[in-house]
Scaffold this motif. Sequence first.
Motif, PDB file in Angstrom:
ATOM      1  N   GLU A  15      43.822  46.076  27.753  1.00 43.40           N
ATOM      2  CA  GLU A  15      44.814  46.593  26.810  1.00 43.40           C
ATOM      3  C   GLU A  15      44.359  46.381  25.369  1.00 43.40           C
ATOM      4  N   GLU A  16      43.768  45.228  25.092  1.00 43.42           N
ATOM      5  CA  GLU A  16      43.259  44.960  23.755  1.00 43.42           C
ATOM      6  C   GLU A  16      42.078  45.872  23.433  1.00 43.42           C
ATOM      7  N   ALA A  17      41.216  46.107  24.396  1.00 42.55           N
ATOM      8  CA  ALA A  17      40.092  47.028  24.201  1.00 42.55           C
ATOM      9  C   ALA A  17      40.602  48.426  23.888  1.00 42.55           C
ATOM     10  N   ALA A  18      41.610  48.886  24.631  1.00 47.44           N
ATOM     11  CA  ALA A  18      42.181  50.213  24.385  1.00 47.44           C
ATOM     12  C   ALA A  18      42.775  50.293  22.978  1.00 47.44           C
ATOM     13  N   ALA A  19      43.509  49.252  22.576  1.00 49.29           N
ATOM     14  CA  ALA A  19      44.094  49.234  21.233  1.00 49.29           C
ATOM     15  C   ALA A  19      42.996  49.272  20.170  1.00 49.29           C
ATOM     16  N   ASN A  20      41.917  48.527  20.372  1.00 51.97           N
ATOM     17  CA  ASN A  20      40.801  48.527  19.424  1.00 51.97           C
ATOM     18  C   ASN A  20      40.180  49.915  19.281  1.00 51.97           C
ATOM     19  N   LEU A  21      40.188  50.674  20.371  1.00 54.00           N
ATOM     20  CA  LEU A  21      39.593  52.011  20.370  1.00 54.00           C
ATOM     21  C   LEU A  21      40.589  53.099  19.986  1.00 54.00           C
ATOM     22  N   GLY A  22      41.875  52.747  19.905  1.00 46.18           N
ATOM     23  CA  GLY A  22      42.906  53.727  19.578  1.00 46.18           C
ATOM     24  C   GLY A  22      43.202  54.693  20.713  1.00 46.18           C
ATOM     25  N   ILE A  23      43.070  54.206  21.945  1.00 47.10           N
ATOM     26  CA  ILE A  23      43.333  55.035  23.117  1.00 47.10           C
ATOM     27  C   ILE A  23      44.298  54.316  24.058  1.00 47.10           C
ATOM     28  N   GLU A  24      44.758  55.026  25.070  1.00 44.97           N
ATOM     29  CA  GLU A  24      45.643  54.439  26.076  1.00 44.97           C
ATOM     30  C   GLU A  24      44.810  53.718  27.137  1.00 44.97           C
ATOM     31  N   PRO A  25      45.346  52.660  27.757  1.00 44.33           N
ATOM     32  CA  PRO A  25      44.608  51.959  28.811  1.00 44.33           C
ATOM     33  C   PRO A  25      44.104  52.878  29.924  1.00 44.33           C
ATOM     34  N   ARG A  26      44.877  53.924  30.272  1.00 42.22           N
ATOM     35  CA  ARG A  26      44.450  54.842  31.332  1.00 42.22           C
ATOM     36  C   ARG A  26      43.191  55.613  30.966  1.00 42.22           C
ATOM     37  N   GLU A  27      42.856  55.684  29.665  1.00 41.51           N
ATOM     38  CA  GLU A  27      41.666  56.404  29.216  1.00 41.51           C
ATOM     39  C   GLU A  27      40.396  55.554  29.310  1.00 41.51           C
ATOM     40  N   ILE A  28      40.559  54.277  29.633  1.00 37.64           N
ATOM     41  CA  ILE A  28      39.403  53.413  29.894  1.00 37.64           C
ATOM     42  C   ILE A  28      39.144  53.433  31.393  1.00 37.64           C
ATOM     43  N   VAL A  29      37.916  53.649  31.769  1.00 35.31           N
ATOM     44  CA  VAL A  29      37.542  53.652  33.177  1.00 35.31           C
ATOM     45  C   VAL A  29      36.843  52.331  33.485  1.00 35.31           C
ATOM     46  N   LYS A  30      37.417  51.595  34.426  1.00 32.20           N
ATOM     47  CA  LYS A  30      36.800  50.352  34.870  1.00 32.20           C
ATOM     48  C   LYS A  30      35.683  50.688  35.855  1.00 32.20           C
ATOM     49  N   SER A  31      34.497  50.139  35.610  1.00 33.67           N
ATOM     50  CA  SER A  31      33.359  50.304  36.517  1.00 33.67           C
ATOM     51  C   SER A  31      33.278  49.049  37.372  1.00 33.67           C
ATOM     52  N   LEU A  32      33.768  49.137  38.593  1.00 32.06           N
ATOM     53  CA  LEU A  32      33.830  47.984  39.479  1.00 32.06           C
ATOM     54  C   LEU A  32      32.672  48.017  40.461  1.00 32.06           C
ATOM     55  N   VAL A  33      32.001  46.888  40.626  1.00 33.31           N
ATOM     56  CA  VAL A  33      30.924  46.761  41.596  1.00 33.31           C
ATOM     57  C   VAL A  33      31.542  46.258  42.900  1.00 33.31           C
ATOM     58  N   VAL A  34      31.297  46.996  43.967  1.00 33.53           N
ATOM     59  CA  VAL A  34      31.872  46.675  45.270  1.00 33.53           C
ATOM     60  C   VAL A  34      30.732  46.438  46.252  1.00 33.53           C
ATOM     61  N   LYS A  35      30.840  45.349  47.009  1.00 30.02           N
ATOM     62  CA  LYS A  35      29.822  45.032  48.008  1.00 30.02           C
ATOM     63  C   LYS A  35      30.217  45.617  49.354  1.00 30.02           C
ATOM     64  N   HIS A  36      29.303  46.379  49.923  1.00 28.36           N
ATOM     65  CA  HIS A  36      29.470  47.001  51.243  1.00 28.36           C
ATOM     66  C   HIS A  36      29.071  45.972  52.304  1.00 28.36           C
TER      67      HIS A  36
END
Length: 139
Positions: A15-36
């Motif tokens: 949320e703080e990152a989104a505010a710093n960028l002037g965008i909504e949290p939904r506009e940030i895409v989380k890149s999650l690493v998932v182990k198979h």
Amino acid sequence: MDVQVAPRGRARSLEEAAANLGIEPREIVKSLVVKHPDGTFLFALIPGDRQISWPKLRGLLGVNRLSMPPADVALAATGYERGTITPLGSSTAWPVWADASVSGRVSLGAGAHGLSAFVDAEELFAALGATVADISEPA
């Protein structure tokens, strides 16, 4: 693909990152690493206001178990520290699964703390050969 890198400063939360960028949290895409279960990894791209749906992703992959690796394992798998992870330029081109709700111009990790990359979601998915599916749920 047009990628613009912008400074966003340090942020203690999405949320703080989104505010710093002037965008909504939904506009940030989380890149999650998932182990198979077979020991490989994949990237799951999830909107900032949602979370990964483990049952949906397991069902699509046809496996009983998936996990988020510890920070040191994610670093070894991608070349990026947590908080900077992006499928762009990863040390290994792991498969990418993107949530179907991600669209338009989005921000994601840029490989270094305090930076964000802006890209068009469809161009990103095409460049990465991403599989687009419903893999998230409300946070």
